[in-house]
Motif scaffolding. Structure first.
Motif, PDB file in Angstrom:
ATOM      1  N   LEU A 165      -8.582   1.672   1.651  1.00 34.26           N
ATOM      2  CA  LEU A 165      -9.338   2.508   0.706  1.00 34.26           C
ATOM      3  C   LEU A 165      -8.686   3.866   0.463  1.00 34.26           C
ATOM      4  O   LEU A 165      -8.735   4.397  -0.632  1.00 34.26           O
ATOM      5  CB  LEU A 165     -10.768   2.717   1.213  1.00 34.26           C
ATOM      6  CG  LEU A 165     -11.657   1.484   1.145  1.00 34.26           C
ATOM      7  CD1 LEU A 165     -13.030   1.799   1.715  1.00 34.26           C
ATOM      8  CD2 LEU A 165     -11.786   0.983  -0.285  1.00 34.26           C
ATOM      9  N   THR A 166      -8.086   4.438   1.511  1.00 30.81           N
ATOM     10  CA  THR A 166      -7.551   5.796   1.352  1.00 30.81           C
ATOM     11  C   THR A 166      -6.067   5.790   1.013  1.00 30.81           C
ATOM     12  O   THR A 166      -5.542   6.791   0.530  1.00 30.81           O
ATOM     13  CB  THR A 166      -7.711   6.622   2.642  1.00 30.81           C
ATOM     14  OG1 THR A 166      -6.959   5.990   3.680  1.00 30.81           O
ATOM     15  CG2 THR A 166      -9.164   6.705   3.063  1.00 30.81           C
ATOM     16  N   LEU A 185       0.821  -1.214   0.000  1.00 33.16           N
ATOM     17  CA  LEU A 185       0.000   0.000   0.000  1.00 33.16           C
ATOM     18  C   LEU A 185       0.850   1.256   0.000  1.00 33.16           C
ATOM     19  O   LEU A 185       0.563   2.213  -0.695  1.00 33.16           O
ATOM     20  CB  LEU A 185      -0.901   0.024   1.242  1.00 33.16           C
ATOM     21  CG  LEU A 185      -2.145  -0.840   1.235  1.00 33.16           C
ATOM     22  CD1 LEU A 185      -2.864  -0.684   2.562  1.00 33.16           C
ATOM     23  CD2 LEU A 185      -3.070  -0.469   0.090  1.00 33.16           C
ATOM     24  N   HIS A 186       1.893   1.243   0.809  1.00 30.87           N
ATOM     25  CA  HIS A 186       2.606   2.508   1.032  1.00 30.87           C
ATOM     26  C   HIS A 186       4.000   2.524   0.445  1.00 30.87           C
ATOM     27  O   HIS A 186       4.590   3.567   0.321  1.00 30.87           O
ATOM     28  CB  HIS A 186       2.707   2.793   2.528  1.00 30.87           C
ATOM     29  CG  HIS A 186       1.412   2.623   3.242  1.00 30.87           C
ATOM     30  ND1 HIS A 186       0.300   3.340   2.911  1.00 30.87           N
ATOM     31  CD2 HIS A 186       1.036   1.784   4.234  1.00 30.87           C
ATOM     32  CE1 HIS A 186      -0.707   2.958   3.684  1.00 30.87           C
ATOM     33  NE2 HIS A 186      -0.288   2.017   4.485  1.00 30.87           N
ATOM     34  N   ASP A 206      -7.680   6.291  -2.413  1.00 26.13           N
ATOM     35  CA  ASP A 206      -6.334   6.080  -2.916  1.00 26.13           C
ATOM     36  C   ASP A 206      -6.356   6.036  -4.445  1.00 26.13           C
ATOM     37  O   ASP A 206      -6.962   5.144  -5.035  1.00 26.13           O
ATOM     38  CB  ASP A 206      -5.800   4.752  -2.361  1.00 26.13           C
ATOM     39  CG  ASP A 206      -4.332   4.567  -2.675  1.00 26.13           C
ATOM     40  OD1 ASP A 206      -3.748   5.488  -3.285  1.00 26.13           O
ATOM     41  OD2 ASP A 206      -3.781   3.520  -2.314  1.00 26.13           O
ATOM     42  N   GLN A 207      -5.693   6.993  -5.050  1.00 20.40           N
ATOM     43  CA  GLN A 207      -5.700   7.037  -6.513  1.00 20.40           C
ATOM     44  C   GLN A 207      -4.927   5.876  -7.126  1.00 20.40           C
ATOM     45  O   GLN A 207      -5.087   5.557  -8.286  1.00 20.40           O
ATOM     46  CB  GLN A 207      -5.139   8.379  -6.990  1.00 20.40           C
ATOM     47  CG  GLN A 207      -6.048   9.544  -6.673  1.00 20.40           C
ATOM     48  CD  GLN A 207      -7.451   9.345  -7.229  1.00 20.40           C
ATOM     49  OE1 GLN A 207      -7.653   9.301  -8.429  1.00 20.40           O
ATOM     50  NE2 GLN A 207      -8.429   9.164  -6.347  1.00 20.40           N
ATOM     51  N   GLU A 208      -4.106   5.240  -6.302  1.00 18.75           N
ATOM     52  CA  GLU A 208      -3.332   4.107  -6.801  1.00 18.75           C
ATOM     53  C   GLU A 208      -4.225   2.911  -7.124  1.00 18.75           C
ATOM     54  O   GLU A 208      -3.794   1.941  -7.715  1.00 18.75           O
ATOM     55  CB  GLU A 208      -2.288   3.663  -5.760  1.00 18.75           C
ATOM     56  CG  GLU A 208      -1.339   4.742  -5.318  1.00 18.75           C
ATOM     57  CD  GLU A 208      -0.366   5.118  -6.419  1.00 18.75           C
ATOM     58  OE1 GLU A 208      -0.158   4.289  -7.320  1.00 18.75           O
ATOM     59  OE2 GLU A 208       0.152   6.243  -6.386  1.00 18.75           O
ATOM     60  N   MET A 209      -5.466   2.975  -6.677  1.00 18.71           N
ATOM     61  CA  MET A 209      -6.392   1.878  -6.924  1.00 18.71           C
ATOM     62  C   MET A 209      -6.654   1.750  -8.421  1.00 18.71           C
ATOM     63  O   MET A 209      -7.103   0.732  -8.901  1.00 18.71           O
ATOM     64  CB  MET A 209      -7.695   2.152  -6.171  1.00 18.71           C
ATOM     65  CG  MET A 209      -8.323   0.914  -5.679  1.00 18.71           C
ATOM     66  SD  MET A 209      -9.616   1.098  -4.434  1.00 18.71           S
ATOM     67  CE  MET A 209      -9.818   2.749  -3.987  1.00 18.71           C
ATOM     68  N   ILE A 232     -17.363   0.545  -3.479  1.00 17.76           N
ATOM     69  CA  ILE A 232     -16.272   1.118  -2.681  1.00 17.76           C
ATOM     70  C   ILE A 232     -16.848   1.981  -1.563  1.00 17.76           C
ATOM     71  O   ILE A 232     -16.399   1.915  -0.414  1.00 17.76           O
ATOM     72  CB  ILE A 232     -15.331   1.939  -3.588  1.00 17.76           C
ATOM     73  CG1 ILE A 232     -14.707   1.007  -4.632  1.00 17.76           C
ATOM     74  CG2 ILE A 232     -14.257   2.625  -2.774  1.00 17.76           C
ATOM     75  CD1 ILE A 232     -13.837   1.695  -5.659  1.00 17.76           C
ATOM     76  N   LEU A 233     -17.882   2.758  -1.899  1.00 20.36           N
ATOM     77  CA  LEU A 233     -18.514   3.583  -0.871  1.00 20.36           C
ATOM     78  C   LEU A 233     -19.111   2.718   0.231  1.00 20.36           C
ATOM     79  O   LEU A 233     -19.014   3.031   1.412  1.00 20.36           O
ATOM     80  CB  LEU A 233     -19.602   4.465  -1.484  1.00 20.36           C
ATOM     81  CG  LEU A 233     -19.097   5.589  -2.397  1.00 20.36           C
ATOM     82  CD1 LEU A 233     -20.264   6.404  -2.928  1.00 20.36           C
ATOM     83  CD2 LEU A 233     -18.131   6.500  -1.648  1.00 20.36           C
TER      84      LEU A 233
END
Ligand SMILES: *[C@@H]1O[C@H](CO)[C@@H](O)[C@H](O)[C@H]1NC(C)=O
Ligand SMILES: *[C@@H]1O[C@H](CO)[C@@H](O)[C@H](O)[C@H]1NC(C)=O
Length: 645
Positions: free
Chosen positions: A530-531, A422-423, A567-570, A580-581
C-alpha cells in the motif's frame, strides 16, 4: 539649498543603515519565533537590546550575519526559512544535535548558502527531488543521523560545487543518483540504498557504502545482475535500445571468453594431472554451475583426460531427485548444458536461469546454510513440501542434495518478483501495479498462507520467509510464493539472521515464533504494497527499537486518505479509497505486536474476501464483521475499527 540636500543625504543614509540593521534583527527575531527551545535560557541573548552580532550562535563578519550556529540546545519547532531571507550575507547554517523533525526545510530559497549542517536531528520525510535546485554555491551538506526516507534527491547530485556530503544513518532508499562530479568526502553508509553504485563513485572507500543491503558494483565486492533481484537491476530507464544491444553483445562476448578460458584451464589441468596425477575432488565445491558444466565438456571432448573417471563419478553423485513429473525427467547436466544465467543472489545463495533442450525454462536455486536437518529428515520435509499443490505456491520440481549445498529446481516465472514491481519498476520498465492488482496479490498470498497452515501443521511458521522478493507474479499478476517451508532445514544461526519469521516482534521480544508469525509477515507485506515503502528501510540494528514499518504507518495514518502515506504509483483509485483504508487497517492488525490479539490467517482471509463484497456501506464493515464473528471484537477489530493508539 546645500544644507537641505545635505540633510536629505544624511536622512537617506541614516535610513539605509538603520533599515539594514533593523531588517537583520527583525529577520532573526522572526526566525526565533518559530523555534521551540528545549533549553529555555539558550537564546536569551537574542534581544533587541544587544546588536545581533553579540547574540549567541550568530556569526558575523563586521556587521553582517553570515552564519547561524545553533547546536545542542534541544531545538525543535520549525525553521522559518522565509525569515532568514532577510539576511543577505547568510552563507552557513548549522542546527546539528537538536530535535527538529518533519520535512526538509526549503533551503533553496537561500540560494547563496555554502553549507548546511543538520546532523543528529529527527527529520523523517522524503526530501523533494528539486530541494537543491539553484544552489550553485553549496559545498557542504551534513544530514547524517536523521530519519530521512525516500530517494536521494537528483538535485543534490547535480550541485556544481558539492565537496562534502554525509547522508549516513538515515533511511534513504532507491538507487544512488548519478553525481555530476565526485565529492571529496561522501558517506552513504547505513541506509537502505540499492542497485549499482555509479561509476564516478567507484573509487571511493568501501566503508562509505557499508550497511546498505542492496548496493552492488565497485568498490563493493558484490556484482550486479538479474531482473529477479531488484537491487541489482542495472539502470535501464535512461538507456536507449542501442545500449541494450551493446549489453547483449558484451554478454555474448563475455560468455564466449569465459568458455574459452574454462576450456583452456581444463586442458592445462589435464596435462598437469598426467604428470602429477592428483585426485580431482569429486565434490564440486563452491564453484559455480558454469564451472561444473565445464567439467562435463571435458568429459566429452577429452576422453584421454585423467579426470574422466572422476568427472563420471561426480555426475553419478549429482542425481536429481524429482518431486513432480509433469516437467519430464532431466538431469543436472541437462540443466548445466545451457549456459546458466545468474538471476540474482538471495540471502541463501544465487539463482540461475537455464533452458532445457525441450525448451522449458527452469530456475536452479542454490542453498547454503541448509544443514539443520540430516539427510532423512531433509528428505521427509522436502517430500512434504513437494506434495503441496496450490495456485499461489511455486512447486519445487526437483532437488539435489549434497552436504555443503542443496539445489532446488523450479519453474521460471517470467514476470519476476513483487519487490521488483513495487520498488524497481522504474528501472525494469514494468508498468506500476494498480489497486485491483495489488488487492488481488494480497488475497492470493493470504490464501496461500492459509493452505500452508492447513497442510504443514507441524510447522509453527509454515512459510517463515514471506517478503516481497519471495512473491513472484504470474502472467495474470497472480502471486506465486517461493521459499516456504524451509525453517526446519536452514541452520539455526542463519535462519535467525536471515529469515523473515525471526524479524517478528514475538521473536525479537520473546524469542519465539508462533502460528501467527506468518500473519505478521503478511501484515508487513500489505503495508509495503500500500505504501510502496521498503520494510527493511525501517528496521534498525537495535533490537529494542520500535522503529518498523507498522509503527511508521501508524504514526503517519490519520484515519483518512492521504497522499503522503499511500504509494502514488497505484494511480487512479476510482473511489476505492474506502477499500484501501480497510486493507491498511487489516494490514495494521496483522502487525499487532500482541500475538493473542493478532488476527489468525483464517480471519484475515475472510476479511479480505469480504472487502470487495461490501463495495457500499463501508462504515458498518467492521461492526458487521465484529457481530458476525464470535468474540473477535476483542481481537483488535472492534466496531470502532482498529485502535491505532
Ligand atoms: C561514515 O558513517 C559511518 C556511520 O554513520 C561512521 O561510522 C563513519 O565513521 C563515517 N565515516 C566517515 C569518514 O565520516
Ligand atoms: C539482491 O542481491 C543483493 C546482493 O547480492 C542481496 O543482498 C539482496 O538481498 C538481494 N535482494 C533481493 C530482493 O533478493
Amino acid at each position: 539649498m546645500k544644507s537641505t540636500s545635505l540633510i536629505l543625504l544624511f536622512i537617506v543614509s541614516f535610513l539605509f543603515v538603520t533599515s539594514h540593521g533593523l531588517s537583520e534583527i527583525e529577520s532573526l527575531l522572526k526566525f526565533k519565533k518559530s523555534l521551540v527551545i528545549g533549553r529555555a535560557s539558550a537564546l536569551e541573548s537574542w534581544d533587541r537590546k544587544n546588536p545581533p552580532c553579540k547574540w549567541i550562535g550568530v556569526l558575523c563578519d563586521k556587521e553582517y550575519v553570515w552564519g547561524l550556529r545553533l547546536e545542542n540546545i534541544e531545538l525543535s519547532g520549525s525553521l522559518n526559512i522565509e525569515a532568514l531571507m532577510g539576511l543577505k550575507s547568510l552563507r552557513s547554517l548549522s542546527f546539528m544535535n537538536n530535535k527538529f523533525r518533519g520535512p526538509f526545510p526549503e533551503f533553496k530559497k537561500l540560494g547563496a548558502l555554502k553549507s548546511i549542517y543538520l546532523s543528529n536531528n529527527q527529520f523523517d520525510i522524503k526530501i523533494p527531488n528539486d530541494a537543491f535546485d539553484g544552489m550553485g554555491w553549496l559545498k557542504k551538506i551534513y544530514l547524517e543521523q536523521n530519519k530521512f526516507s525516500g530517494e536521494i534527491p537528483m538535485s543534490m547530485a547535480k550541485l556544481p560545487k558539492l565537496l562534502e556530503l554525509r547522508l549516513d544513518g538515515n533511511r534513504f532508499t532507491g538507487q544512488i543518483p548519478e553525481f555530476i562530479h565526485k565529492p571529496h568526502m561522501l558517506n552513504l553508509s547505513n541506509n537502505a540504498l540499492a542497485g549499482p553504485i555509479p561509476n564516478i563513485l567507484s573509487t571511493m572507500d568501501q566503508t562509505m557504502f557499508e550497511g546498505n543491503q542492496g548496493l552492488c558494483g565497485e568498490p563493493l565486492e558484490i556484482k550486479c545482475y538479474s531482473p529477479y533481484n531488484l537491487s541489482s537491476e542495472p539502470k535501464a530507464s535512461s538507456k536507449t535500445k542501442s545500449s541494450k544491444v551493446l549489453y547483449i553483445v558484451a554478454a555474448v562476448v563475455a560468455s564466449v571468453l569465459a568458455i574459452l578460458i574454462i576450456l583452456g584451464l581444463i586442458i592445462v589441468l589435464c596435462r598437469r594431472r598426467r604428470n602429477k596425477q592428483p585426485l580431482l575432488s569429486p565434490e564440486p565445491g563452491p564453484s559455480s554451475l558454469q564451472k561444473r558444466a565445464g567439467i562435463q565438456e571435458s568429459d566429452k571432448g577429452q576422453s584421454s583426460c585423467h579426470s574422466h573417471r572422476a568427472a563420471k563419478r561426480m555426475i553419478h553423485t549429482t542425481k536429481l531427485s524429482f518431486l513432480r513429473d509433469d516437467k519430464g525427467k532431466f538431469e543436472l547436466q541437462d540443466l548445466l548444458k545451457a549456459s546458466a544465467e545468474i538471476l540474482g543472489s538471495g540471502c541463501f545463495g544465487a539463482s540461475y536461469k537455464t533452458v532445457l533442450s525441450n525448451g522449458s525454462i527452469m530456475v536452479v536455486k542454490r542453498f547454503k546454510h541448509m544443514n539443520n536437518a540430516g539427510f532423512e529428515e531433509f528428505q521427509e520435509q522436502i517430500t512434504r513440501i513437494g506434495r503441496l499443490n496450490h495456485d499461489n505456491l511455486l512447486p519445487i520440481v526437483a532437488y539435489y542434495y549434497k552436504k555443503e549445498e542443496k539445489l532446488f529446481v523450479c519453474d521460471f516465472i517470467e514476470k519476476g518478483s513483487l519487490a521488483a514491481h513495487l520498488h524497481g519498476h522504474k528501472s525494469s520498465g514494468y508498468p506500476s501495479l494498480d489497486w485491483p492488482t495489488r488487492l488481488n496479490i494480497v488475497k492470493g498470498v493470504a490464501r496461500g498462507l492459509l493452505y500452508l497452515q492447513k497442510n504443514l501443521p507441524s510447522l509453527m511458521a509454515p512459510h517463515g520467509h514471506l517478503k516481497s522478493s519471495n512473491v513472484l507474479l504470474s502472467e495474470k499478476f497472480d502471486p506465486i510464493m517461493t521459499d516456504y517451508g524451509l525453517i526446519p532445514m536452514i541452520n539455526e544461526e542463519s535462519a535467525q539472521e536471515l529469515m523473515v519469521a525471526y524479524k517478528s516482534p514475538e521473536y525479537l521480544k520473546q524469542s519465539r515464533v508462533t502460528n501467527k508469525t506468518d500473519v505478521w509477515g503478511l501484515g508487513v507485506l500489505i503495508l509495503e504494497i500500500l505504501t510502496g515503502k521498503v520494510p527493511e528501510s525501517f528496521s534498525q540494528s537495535d533490537k529494542e527499537s520500535e522503529a518498523d514499518m507498522a509503527n511508521w504507518v501508524k504514526s503517519n495514518f490519520k484515519g483518512e486518505w492521504s497522499k503522503e502515506l499511500f504509494d502514488q504509483e497505484m494511480g487512479k483509485t476510482n473511489n476505492c479509497e474506502a477499500e484501501i483504508l480497510k486493507l491498511l487497517k487489516i494490514g495494521l492488525s496483522c502487525c499487532e505486536v500482541d500475538v493473542e490479539k493478532r488476527l489468525d490467517i483464517r480471519e484475515v482471509v475472510e476479511m479480505l474476501e469480504d472487502l470487495t463484497k461490501e463495495r457500499e456501506g463501508d462504515d458498518d464493515f467492521y461492526s458487521t464483521y465484529a457481530s458476525e464473528a464470535d468474540g473477535r471484537s476483542s481481537r483488535g477489530v472492534s466496531s470502532e475499527g482498529i485502535n491505532l493508539s
